[in-house]
Write an enzyme that holds these catalytic residues in place. Structure first.
Site, PDB file in Angstrom:
ATOM      1  CB  SER A 156      -0.893   0.014   1.253  1.00 17.87           C
ATOM      2  OG  SER A 156      -1.557   1.253   1.395  1.00 17.87           O
TER       3      SER A 156
ATOM      4  CE1 TYR B 119      -4.504  -2.648   4.920  1.00 24.00           C
ATOM      5  CE2 TYR B 119      -3.632  -0.423   4.693  1.00 24.00           C
ATOM      6  CZ  TYR B 119      -4.082  -1.591   4.120  1.00 24.00           C
ATOM      7  OH  TYR B 119      -4.103  -1.718   2.751  1.00 24.00           O
TER       8      TYR B 119
END
Length: 253
Positions: free
Chosen positions: A138, A151
């Protein structure tokens, strides 16, 4: 990577980016196997894409990972591409109490799962004339989102692992590519069609073009300024990035 004549296994392939990649590879004539925990969703995707196949996998369960790996090797001996895509993105509060079960689940799904699955398949992948491991991290691996601190940390960990993995596989037939998505309009958190989110079809098209090259890291141009994190000056960048989202929050309803 070569974009055709592959046998490709994609975790989290029943929705979002995973489904988008699965369908794009399927249209190119590759053999595509998708995995996930929800059989109904897997069946829905394979029904919509005749010839695509599926297998149930609990990425949090080492026994499930090992069983699926053995099944894949036996059923698809030409398997040569692994896409570690499955992930979850719960909100948290790094300034307060972090729920332990949620934290462990995020770590297990986003980081330990890809490491375990790759470990279970790596010798098979190394036996192929050419193989590719694609790790889905990400942009938050480089610029963390404060409201999803755990996360973001798991994606930073998978990015770091990919760097080490790429080096250690340098003298084998296995290459490692990393895709680092921006905010894409999927249901990872909430599919709200926010104009700041990149449309899924546009993301898949740009990502497939990047995967077709030899680049080790595939990012869309829109996030290049965030990827080019200014080193020791990152604190100001990250503060400003997160403050912009505090000032203009992501809608969740």
């Amino acid at each position: 990577m070569h974009m055709t004549d592959n046998t490709i296994f994609i975790t989290g392939g029943a929705s979002g980016i995973g489904r988008g990649l699965a369908e794009a590879f399927h249209k190119l004539g590759n053999t595509v196997i998708i995995a996930g925990r929800r059989k109904a969703l897997l069946d829905e995707v394979t029904a919509a894409n005749p010839g695509m196949q599926s297998i149930e996998l609990d990425i949090n369960d080492p026994a499930s990972i090992n069983d699926v790996a053995q099944t894949l090797i036996q059923r698809y001996p030409a398997l040569n591409v692994l896409v570690n895509n499955a992930g979850i993105m719960p909100f948290d509060d790094a300034a307060g109490h972090i729920d332990d079960a949620t934290m462990v689940g995020t770590l297990t799904t986003n980081f330990m799962g890809p490491v375990r699955l790759t470990s279970a398949l790596i010798e098979h992948l190394k036996s192929q004339p050419r193989s590719v491991i694609i790790n889905n991290t990400s942009v938050l691996a480089f610029v963390p989102l404060a409201g999803n601190a755990v996360y973001s940390a798991t994606k930073a960990a998978l990015h770091s692992y990919s760097l080490s993995q790429r080096f250690t596989l340098r003298d084998t037939t296995v290459t490692v590519q990393e895709i680092a998505p921006p905010w894409v309009n999927t249901d990872l958190i909430h599919k709200g069609d926010d104009p700041r989110a990149m449309p899924l079809d546009a993301f898949i098209a740009e990502t497939m073009a990047g995967l077709a090259t030899d680049t080790p890291e595939v990012i869309v141009e829109a996030i290049r300024p965030l990827r080019d994190n200014p080193g020791s000056q990152e604190h100001g960048l990250i503060h400003g990035f997160n403050q912009s989202l505090v000032d203009n929050p992501i809608p969740v309803s």
